[in-house]
Design a protein around this motif. Sequence first.
Motif, mmCIF file in Angstrom:
data_model
loop_
_atom_site.group_PDB
_atom_site.id
_atom_site.type_symbol
_atom_site.label_atom_id
_atom_site.label_comp_id
_atom_site.label_asym_id
_atom_site.label_seq_id
_atom_site.Cartn_x
_atom_site.Cartn_y
_atom_site.Cartn_z
ATOM 1 N N VAL A 29 0.828 -1.215 0.000
ATOM 2 C CA VAL A 29 0.000 0.000 0.000
ATOM 3 C C VAL A 29 0.860 1.262 0.000
ATOM 4 N N LYS A 30 2.179 1.131 0.096
ATOM 5 C CA LYS A 30 3.063 2.306 0.155
ATOM 6 C C LYS A 30 3.519 2.774 -1.220
ATOM 7 N N ASP A 31 3.838 1.847 -2.102
ATOM 8 C CA ASP A 31 4.339 2.185 -3.435
ATOM 9 C C ASP A 31 3.200 2.748 -4.275
ATOM 10 N N THR A 32 3.357 3.977 -4.771
ATOM 11 C CA THR A 32 2.331 4.586 -5.629
ATOM 12 C C THR A 32 2.840 4.811 -7.047
ATOM 13 N N ASN A 33 3.901 4.113 -7.437
ATOM 14 C CA ASN A 33 4.487 4.303 -8.759
ATOM 15 C C ASN A 33 3.680 3.644 -9.871
ATOM 16 N N PHE A 34 3.678 4.315 -11.000
ATOM 17 C CA PHE A 34 3.200 3.800 -12.276
ATOM 18 C C PHE A 34 4.465 3.502 -13.073
ATOM 19 N N TYR A 35 4.533 2.350 -13.723
ATOM 20 C CA TYR A 35 5.738 1.918 -14.420
ATOM 21 C C TYR A 35 5.480 1.751 -15.908
ATOM 22 N N MET A 36 6.387 2.255 -16.738
ATOM 23 C CA MET A 36 6.375 2.024 -18.180
ATOM 24 C C MET A 36 7.659 1.254 -18.484
ATOM 25 N N LEU A 37 7.515 0.044 -18.981
ATOM 26 C CA LEU A 37 8.670 -0.814 -19.231
ATOM 27 C C LEU A 37 9.342 -0.382 -20.528
ATOM 28 N N GLU A 38 10.499 0.248 -20.391
ATOM 29 C CA GLU A 38 11.220 0.751 -21.559
ATOM 30 C C GLU A 38 12.076 -0.333 -22.201
ATOM 31 N N ARG A 72 -2.636 2.601 -8.934
ATOM 32 C CA ARG A 72 -2.160 3.265 -7.713
ATOM 33 C C ARG A 72 -2.025 4.776 -7.875
ATOM 34 N N LEU A 73 -2.089 5.296 -9.110
ATOM 35 C CA LEU A 73 -2.068 6.746 -9.290
ATOM 36 C C LEU A 73 -3.355 7.384 -8.770
ATOM 37 N N THR A 74 -4.453 6.627 -8.798
ATOM 38 C CA THR A 74 -5.749 7.194 -8.428
ATOM 39 C C THR A 74 -6.470 6.433 -7.323
ATOM 40 N N SER A 75 -5.889 5.344 -6.834
ATOM 41 C CA SER A 75 -6.576 4.503 -5.866
ATOM 42 C C SER A 75 -5.665 4.169 -4.683
ATOM 43 N N ASP A 76 -6.269 3.992 -3.523
ATOM 44 C CA ASP A 76 -5.519 3.572 -2.339
ATOM 45 C C ASP A 76 -5.587 2.066 -2.126
ATOM 46 N N GLU A 77 -6.171 1.333 -3.062
ATOM 47 C CA GLU A 77 -6.258 -0.117 -2.939
ATOM 48 C C GLU A 77 -4.854 -0.722 -2.946
ATOM 49 N N PRO A 78 -4.654 -1.803 -2.176
ATOM 50 C CA PRO A 78 -3.350 -2.482 -2.198
ATOM 51 C C PRO A 78 -3.043 -3.026 -3.597
ATOM 52 N N ARG A 79 -1.756 -3.196 -3.866
ATOM 53 C CA ARG A 79 -1.337 -3.768 -5.157
ATOM 54 C C ARG A 79 -2.010 -5.126 -5.340
ATOM 55 N N GLY A 80 -2.542 -5.365 -6.526
ATOM 56 C CA GLY A 80 -3.291 -6.584 -6.792
ATOM 57 C C GLY A 80 -2.448 -7.771 -7.228
ATOM 58 N N ALA A 81 -1.179 -7.546 -7.562
ATOM 59 C CA ALA A 81 -0.314 -8.620 -8.046
ATOM 60 C C ALA A 81 1.141 -8.223 -7.832
ATOM 61 N N ASN A 82 2.012 -9.213 -7.958
ATOM 62 C CA ASN A 82 3.454 -8.971 -7.989
ATOM 63 C C ASN A 82 3.833 -8.699 -9.437
ATOM 64 N N VAL A 83 4.876 -7.910 -9.643
ATOM 65 C CA VAL A 83 5.504 -7.818 -10.964
ATOM 66 C C VAL A 83 6.977 -8.086 -10.733
ATOM 67 N N VAL A 84 7.502 -9.085 -11.451
ATOM 68 C CA VAL A 84 8.873 -9.547 -11.264
ATOM 69 C C VAL A 84 9.623 -9.466 -12.581
ATOM 70 N N ALA A 85 10.830 -8.919 -12.551
ATOM 71 C CA ALA A 85 11.677 -8.826 -13.744
ATOM 72 C C ALA A 85 12.173 -10.218 -14.124
ATOM 73 N N ILE A 86 11.976 -10.611 -15.389
ATOM 74 C CA ILE A 86 12.529 -11.889 -15.852
ATOM 75 C C ILE A 86 13.768 -11.681 -16.718
ATOM 76 N N THR A 87 14.064 -10.412 -17.028
ATOM 77 C CA THR A 87 15.340 -10.002 -17.618
ATOM 78 C C THR A 87 15.704 -8.701 -16.905
ATOM 79 N N ASP A 88 16.899 -8.204 -17.131
ATOM 80 C CA ASP A 88 17.202 -6.871 -16.614
ATOM 81 C C ASP A 88 16.220 -5.901 -17.261
ATOM 82 N N CYS A 89 15.690 -4.977 -16.465
ATOM 83 C CA CYS A 89 14.657 -4.060 -16.959
ATOM 84 C C CYS A 89 15.037 -2.612 -16.708
ATOM 85 N N ARG A 90 14.528 -1.778 -17.567
ATOM 86 C CA ARG A 90 14.625 -0.329 -17.411
ATOM 87 C C ARG A 90 13.200 0.192 -17.509
#
Length: 108
Positions: A29-38, A72-90
Amino acid sequence: MLLSLRVDDKRLLITFCAVGETIIQQGDVKDTNFYMLEEGEAVATKVLDESESSEPTVVFSYKAGDYFGERRLTSDEPRGANVVAITDCRCITLDRQRCELSACVMDS
């Protein structure tokens, strides 16, 4: 280890994630980041059965150009899933505070 660098637009950060690193943790519930996988690839995993022995199940795969964490940009709901890097990511990231300060949150 997550490493962040500022880009020209002061609202955005560049985040580097190593193979196997958790980018988003289900229930957080702390992380409020939106991610774009470059660059790179990641998977969304979710614990579907709440029993103690339940392992996360892959529910979605991400590639360069995809995005996640937008709720998470507009909601206080907890994260609904994990996101895990399967390669190095930017990733290009934007957090709620920077988004609100720049009035980039649209009415839902």
